[in-house]
Design a protein around this motif. Structure first.
Motif, PDB file in Angstrom:
ATOM      1  N   ARG A   1      17.728  39.610 101.400  1.00 20.39           N
ATOM      2  CA  ARG A   1      18.479  38.602 102.143  1.00 20.39           C
ATOM      3  C   ARG A   1      19.323  39.232 103.235  1.00 20.39           C
ATOM      4  O   ARG A   1      19.507  38.643 104.307  1.00 20.39           O
ATOM      5  CB  ARG A   1      19.368  37.808 101.181  1.00 20.39           C
TER       6      ARG A   1
ATOM      7  N   VAL B   1      17.257  39.803 106.360  1.00 23.72           N
ATOM      8  CA  VAL B   1      16.865  38.624 107.135  1.00 23.72           C
ATOM      9  C   VAL B   1      17.986  38.257 108.092  1.00 23.72           C
ATOM     10  O   VAL B   1      19.153  38.163 107.682  1.00 23.72           O
ATOM     11  CB  VAL B   1      16.546  37.445 106.195  1.00 23.72           C
TER      12      VAL B   1
ATOM     13  N   ARG C   1      20.669  36.210 110.227  1.00 23.60           N
ATOM     14  CA  ARG C   1      21.409  35.015 109.847  1.00 23.60           C
ATOM     15  C   ARG C   1      21.270  33.905 110.876  1.00 23.60           C
ATOM     16  O   ARG C   1      21.475  32.744 110.564  1.00 23.60           O
ATOM     17  CB  ARG C   1      22.889  35.358 109.654  1.00 23.60           C
TER      18      ARG C   1
ATOM     19  N   ARG D   1      15.795  34.767 113.277  1.00 24.85           N
ATOM     20  CA  ARG D   1      14.714  34.493 112.323  1.00 24.85           C
ATOM     21  C   ARG D   1      13.418  34.114 113.038  1.00 24.85           C
ATOM     22  O   ARG D   1      12.334  34.577 112.666  1.00 24.85           O
ATOM     23  CB  ARG D   1      15.142  33.382 111.377  1.00 24.85           C
TER      24      ARG D   1
ATOM     25  N   VAL E   1       9.936  36.128 112.864  1.00 27.62           N
ATOM     26  CA  VAL E   1       8.662  35.502 112.489  1.00 27.62           C
ATOM     27  C   VAL E   1       7.618  35.709 113.580  1.00 27.62           C
ATOM     28  O   VAL E   1       6.458  36.047 113.301  1.00 27.62           O
ATOM     29  CB  VAL E   1       8.884  34.002 112.205  1.00 27.62           C
TER      30      VAL E   1
END
Length: 454
Positions: A6, A9, A11, A16, A20
């Motif tokens: 977490r 990843v 925030r 994000r 991706v």
């Protein structure tokens, strides 16, 4: 492990989405790079095999198969044709290149020459070698095997692989940067809308988002934020309304407490008088508590949709109790008329008091000589009339009668904040009833309360 993942990843939504997009691009580039390099290796191998077969065909022209024995003819450029070439006839080696016999290429050449048909093989090592065999046309059992060093081809393949990896890295970096820039630009209106919504919600502003001309997603977001802003404004309005209603309703019992305290401090009182004053103060305090509980319970449950309040109330005792609390002047004649010996409303007594109390207070305030309270029921509904013979409501003010904070004449000498009638109607509607004014009634004013029958 999950907590560690977490933390890795991003925030932010932009981070994000960029991650991706970069991951997807990296996966796609890996697949394309593998496919491209496999295709390049196959193409280079086909080129090497074509060159080997062309050389074998050229060497086959120097093989004489006309006599009883197969023999190799000498040509002007014989040393060029004989480089990395093996010639076999019925398994017997006729000619070979300079490397000594028994070397890996020679062994591979022998296996290809003794194998039926044509074929190719690759010797892997520090310097990979490719060999191909070709049967000599017209000569039974004669086979030519040619060899080729694959180092230049492998060097070309490695160069292409390194170039594709560098290109993949550059494209991956560009994809990440462009994605962050594009997502940041796309989310800029969202940040603006969020800041505006935060600012407008803090002050209950009337401003709303203009969703026309925006993309569908932003239009939906703007519509949702508009709905939330409307709800916040409604909550703020209800909060102000509740504060005003509490102030309005608590004013009368608080005035009684202050008057009793002033009366006690004015001179020495007997024990009976002090006890009576204490009873009045206690009764007023209990009334204030009932008012607070009633209004707060109504606020918690919500008044936007009808509901059925628990409990029942005997109407006539409640009306008499209200008259005792209001203590109308002696000049007023108050009549309570009930069509039935026992007439019950389907609401709690405290709520019935809060609904009828503002109407009765207005009647006491404006009546000249008489007030008539009458109650009856029809088909599951209870009706309560509050009639007075005062001046009535001005015709121009009838439309604003139940609006909070509005008074027909603020300088008429009577105390009031214009919240009693709106409160009575709101509480009645909350339990499926209502409060209305009859403009046809003369003289004076008539207010009608309708409630579910108990």
């Amino acid at each position: 492990m999950r907590a560690f993942s977490r933390r890795l990843v991003p925030r932010t939504l932009r981070g994000r989405l960029s991650l991706v997009a970069s991951t997807t691009a990296a996966l796609l580039m890996t697949i394309l790079t593998v496919v491209f390099n496999v295709a390049v290796n196959r193409h280079l191998q086909h080129q090497a095999d074509d060159e080997l077969r062309n050389r074998a065909a050229a060497v086959a022209t120097t093989v004489d198969t006309g006599g009883p024995r197969t023999r190799v003819l000498k040509t002007a450029n014989d040393h060029l044709l004989d480089t990395n070439v093996w010639i076999y006839a019925h398994g017997r080696l006729l000619e070979k290149p300079p490397p000594a016999a028994g070397s890996p290429p020679a062994q591979a050449a022998y296996r290809l020459a003794t194998r039926p048909g044509q074929g190719c093989a690759t010797i892997k090592g520090h310097e990979p070698v490719r060999l191909c065999s070709l049967a000599v046309p017209g000569a039974q059992g004669a086979t030519i095997v040619t060899a080729l060093d694959l180092s230049p081809y492998r060097s070309s393949a490695d160069t292409l692989l390194l170039g594709s990896l560098v290109l993949d890295g550059v494209m991956l970096m560009c994809t990440y940067v462009l994605t962050r820039l594009s997502v940041g630009r796309a989310l800029r209106p969202v940040r603006t809308m969020t800041d505006q919504a935060t600012q407008w919600s803090a002050v209950g502003s009337d401003d709303r988002f203009d969703t026309e001309g925006h993309p569908f997603e932003l239009a939906r977001l703007g519509t949702s934020l508009d709905v939330l802003l409307d709800r916040i404004r409604t909550v703020l309005r209800h909060e102000r309304q509740l504060t005003g209603e509490l102030s309005h309703e608590l004013r009368t019992p608080l005035t009684r407490i202050v008057m009793e305290l002033d009366w006690l401090r004015s001179r020495h009182r007997s024990a009976d008088e002090v006890h009576a004053a204490h009873e009045v103060i206690a009764e007023a305090a209990q009334s204030m508590r009932t008012i607070c509980d009633t209004l707060l319970d109504d606020t918690r449950e919500g008044t936007l949709k009808p509901m059925t309040a628990p409990g029942t109330a005997d109407i006539e005792p409640v009306l008499h109790g209200l008259l005792q609390h209001l203590d109308p002047p002696e000049r007023l004649k108050v009549t309570v008329d009930s069509a039935a010996a026992v007439l019950c409303a389907g609401v709690a007594p405290a709520l019935l008091e809060r609904i009828v109390s503002p109407l009765l207070a207005n009647a006491v305030r404006y009546a000249r000589s008489s007030i008539i309270l009458s109650a009856w029921h029809t088909q599951g509904t209870v009706h309560i009339h509050v009639d007075d013979d005062g001046p009535g409501v001005p015709e121009s003010f009838v439309g604003e009668l139940f609006q909070p904070g509005r008074r027909a004449d603020a300088g008429d000498g009577h105390d009031g904040a214009g919240l009693g009638l709106p409160l009575a109607r709101r509480l009645a509607r909350a339990v499926g009833g209502g409060v209305s004014y009859d403009p046809e009634h003369t003289p004076g004013a008539r207010f009608t309360v309708t409630l579910p029958a108990g």
